[in-house]
Scaffold this motif. Structure first.
Motif: not given
Length: 440
Positions: A386-391
């Motif tokens: 996925p794209t997400y960086d915080g999780i």
């Protein structure tokens, strides 16, 4: 008689002058129906930059003349509060219709329609991340300092076809190691744009719900068709050099012990890939998307070595400042199906994400900013990359963040994630993420 003569002479002078000015293209001829400018103007109209004709409508279902097109572009050029993407579209349109704009008295400076067939965009980016893992009475911190340099050239082949690419070089500032100064080719594809139809060939990014499921390039082809409702078909080989490293760490990323997963059986580094996506956007407040993606790779000691993932999503914009986005994905396999001995109770065969956004930093506009709050549940066998960086994948939790533009083409981003491991909630990860991007 005198008035008639004066009128005739005036008309002759005007026509005579116009005959030389309009020699390149008749401004009252129709712009061809399959010309790329229609899609560009439609995008600007959807973004509220172009209002179309005097009655504030854009007649996208009928041809318009080059003169009418130039009138719309002139109005767009007069606006300053536009995004970087819209500014790029306006510049491209201004170059294409420079003759007509000059006839309208609009000066098009430094725009040579055929002078620059290759355009370069780029970015220098610094990223700091810190993961603080806690579990089984232990604590571990994992820090990263990465500096990345990216170039994205676009070469015009003709009115319909372009070649696009992405080149990157990066280094780890903590160890002063990385690509050792080598530049790697991350993406390269040929793209043909026609009336309500687009084709891509090469190593290209997937667009089927890529934020939640798979945000990596694949080598193959994609076809997109439609206007308000667009369908995309993708096929090829996915994740060269990615799946092995990614799936190996599902559910174990940063853990202090080996308690959650058993022996890793080994995964092929490539997978055959097919995807289909639907996206609806009629310019209203609500947009929707749905997709199905199939990955098939060779896993030792696993009978079920293919994965099919369904996904849906929607975005609702309350006004120009506030928007809410939701996504859900479900896999037809769980971790045990594909060869993992899972010690926890969670099969990790689903993912979902909810995000509330307020405004957003615009790289061209100094002082703009944005903030968001999100909850994400990223199952290991649905959120493959996925794209997400915080999780991270294999975790669930809350994320808050903000971005800000202190200078033109400079954007800063901060994220914080408070997460728990899906296989064992006693394992926690607090994610600190900071990034500075300089665009050129």
């Amino acid at each position: 008689m005198k008035k008639t003569l004066v009128s005739a002479l005036t008309t002759a002078l005007v026509v005579g002058a116009a005959s030389t000015t309009f020699a390149a293209a008749n401004p009252f001829s129709d712009v061809p129906a399959d010309h790329w400018a229609y899609d560009a103007v439609s995008q600007l109209a959807a973004d509220g930059v172009i209002e179309g004709y005097g009655d504030t409508t854009f007649r996208g279902n009928q041809n318009i003349t080059r003169y009418e097109m130039a009138q719309m572009i002139a109005k767009a050029m007069a606006k300053s509060d536009v995004s970087a993407a819209d500014k790029a579209l306006i510049d491209k349109l201004a170059a294409e219709f420079s003759d007509e704009l000059n006839n309208l008295g609009v000066r098009v400076s430094n725009l040579e329609r055929n002078a620059d067939m290759v355009k370069w965009n780029g970015m220098a980016r610094y990223t700091y991340t810190r993961d603080k893992y806690e579990g089984y009475g232990q604590e571990k911190k994992d820090k990263n300092n990465e500096l990345l340099f990216r170039l994205e050239p676009t070469a015009e082949v003709n009115d319909h076809w372009h070649v696009k690419a992405r080149l990157e070089a990066k280094t780890d500032l903590k160890s002063d190691q990385g690509n050792d100064g080598n530049v790697s080719l991350k993406r390269i594809w040929a793209q043909g744009d026609y009336n309500n139809f687009q084709v891509k060939l090469g190593k290209l990014p997937s667009t089927v719900n890529n934020t939640l499921v798979f945000d990596n390039p694949y080598s193959g082809a994609a076809v997109t068709f439609g206007k308000n409702l667009k369908a995309t078909l993708e096929a090829g080989r996915a994740g060269t050099g990615e799946f092995g490293d990614t799936l190996k760490h599902k559910g174990t990323r940063g853990l202090i012990t080996e308690k959650l997963l058993g022996e890793y059986d080994g995964i092929s580094k490539t997978a055959s890939y097919q995807g289909i996506g639907l996206a609806y956007n009629d310019g209203s407040k609500l947009t929707g998307r749905a997709g199905y993606q199939h990955f098939d790779w060779n896993i030792e000691n696993a009978d079920n070595d293919d994965v099919g993932i369904w996904s849906v999503g929607a975005n609702y914009r309350f006004d120009k400042n506030v928007a809410f986005d939701a996504s859900y994905a479900k896999s037809n396999r769980d971790l045990e199906d594909v060869g993992f001995d899972v010690k926890g109770d969670d099969s990790q065969d689903k993912s979902y994400a909810f995000e509330l956004d307020y405004k957003g930093a615009q790289q061209q506009n100094v002082g703009t900013w944005g903030a968001w709050v999100a909850y994400r549940y990223l199952g290991a066998l649905t959120s493959l990359k996925p794209t997400y960086d915080g999780i991270h994948e294999g975790y669930k939790g809350w994320e808050v963040g903000m971005n800000y533009t202190p200078f033109q083409n400079v954007v800063g981003t901060l994220r914080y994630g408070d997460t728990k491991n899906l296989a064992d909630n006693d394992v926690k990860d607090k994610v600190f993420f900071g990034r500075i991007e300089v665009f050129f």
